[in-house]
Write a protein that holds these residues in place. Structure first.
Motif, PDB file in Angstrom:
ATOM      1  N   ARG A  95       0.832  -1.208   0.000  1.00  8.11           N
ATOM      2  CA  ARG A  95       0.000   0.000   0.000  1.00  8.11           C
ATOM      3  C   ARG A  95       0.866   1.257   0.000  1.00  8.11           C
ATOM      4  O   ARG A  95       0.560   2.231  -0.697  1.00  8.11           O
ATOM      5  N   ARG A  96       1.964   1.242   0.768  1.00 10.99           N
ATOM      6  CA  ARG A  96       2.795   2.437   0.906  1.00 10.99           C
ATOM      7  C   ARG A  96       3.799   2.595  -0.241  1.00 10.99           C
ATOM      8  O   ARG A  96       4.098   3.717  -0.657  1.00 10.99           O
ATOM      9  N   TRP A  97       4.363   1.475  -0.693  1.00 10.69           N
ATOM     10  CA  TRP A  97       5.415   1.500  -1.722  1.00 10.69           C
ATOM     11  C   TRP A  97       5.021   0.490  -2.789  1.00 10.69           C
ATOM     12  O   TRP A  97       5.558  -0.612  -2.858  1.00 10.69           O
ATOM     13  N   THR A  98       4.094   0.883  -3.652  1.00 16.30           N
ATOM     14  CA  THR A  98       3.396  -0.059  -4.533  1.00 16.30           C
ATOM     15  C   THR A  98       4.331  -0.861  -5.429  1.00 16.30           C
ATOM     16  O   THR A  98       4.099  -2.051  -5.662  1.00 16.30           O
ATOM     17  N   ASP A  99       5.389  -0.242  -5.915  1.00 15.08           N
ATOM     18  CA  ASP A  99       6.242  -0.925  -6.889  1.00 15.08           C
ATOM     19  C   ASP A  99       7.457  -1.587  -6.267  1.00 15.08           C
ATOM     20  O   ASP A  99       8.322  -2.107  -6.977  1.00 15.08           O
ATOM     21  N   ALA A 100       7.551  -1.599  -4.936  1.00 10.73           N
ATOM     22  CA  ALA A 100       8.688  -2.233  -4.271  1.00 10.73           C
ATOM     23  C   ALA A 100       8.362  -3.693  -3.945  1.00 10.73           C
ATOM     24  O   ALA A 100       7.209  -4.056  -3.721  1.00 10.73           O
ATOM     25  N   VAL A 101       9.405  -4.518  -3.909  1.00  9.70           N
ATOM     26  CA  VAL A 101       9.263  -5.945  -3.615  1.00  9.70           C
ATOM     27  C   VAL A 101       9.464  -6.167  -2.118  1.00  9.70           C
ATOM     28  O   VAL A 101      10.444  -5.685  -1.543  1.00  9.70           O
TER      29      VAL A 101
END
Length: 204
Positions: A95-101
């Motif tokens: 939710r906070r860092w959509t494109d991070a793994v």
């Protein structure tokens, strides 16, 4: 293809309950458990592939210390179920860092070097993978794309992660494999070189 960025999910037991197998007096054990987590967080934050560290803890006081170190924090989602808590933390990270793994890292790696974490994450390449501990029984790191994030921490987690289809990350990575549960493991971590918080706690 661009290099993925990661959000570390760092599950942290309240220091008063952590490291129960470390045979030292209770006050020293609490100090060491807190120091291990802070040194692990510090190393993760210094890794170039890590965008943020989201610490998962029910200890409100220690959460302040983790935030002061640069972490974001959330409460433990499901008491007594580490894997479900990590899945909930992964949802919050998404939710906070959509494109991070998301990548789960154990919080008892006081000798962790950012370079070892970066090397492991580069090898993972944003796919489902894990790092086994030095004893080749447990797991110190697990990562997967958000939609495939199903950690299998617990007794025999290396075998469980292999059975789930996760790829084992090779290489020395000694500082990432050296988790600390007892005095012998602590001595081995000291030989590698522990972080500043642990060094200070060992002097106490």
């Amino acid at each position: 293809m661009s290099t993925p960025s990661y959000v570390v999910l760092l599950p942290v037991k309240p220091p008063s309950r952590g490291k129960s197998r470390l045979e030292v007096d209770p006050a020293r054990r609490r100090a060491l458990a807190a120091a291990f987590a802070l040194d692990t967080a510090r190393a993760c934050l210094a890794a170039t592939s890590v965008r943020a560290v989201l610490a998962v803890t029910d200890d409100a006081t220690f959460a302040d210390d983790l935030r002061a170190a640069g972490c974001d924090t959330i409460p433990d989602g499901v008491a007594g179920d580490l894997n479900e808590s990590l899945r909930q933390a992964a949802a919050e990270a998404h939710r906070r860092w959509t494109d991070a793994v998301p990548v789960a890292v154990c919080a008892d790696l006081p000798a962790l070097l950012p370079s070892d974490l970066d090397a492991a994450l580069e090898e993972a390449g944003g796919q489902t993978a894990f790092v086994a501990d030095d004893d080749e029984v447990g797991t110190t790191l697990y990562t997967a794309p958000y939609d495939e994030f199903h950690p299998q921490f617990g007794l025999g987690s290396r075998a469980a992660h292999l059975a789930s289809g996760a790829r084992e990350i090779p290489g020395a990575l000694m500082s990432l494999r050296r988790d600390v549960d007892d005095r012998d493991a602590l001595r081995r971590a000291e030989h590698l070189g522990v972080g500043a918080h642990t060094r200070l706690a060992l002097l106490g």
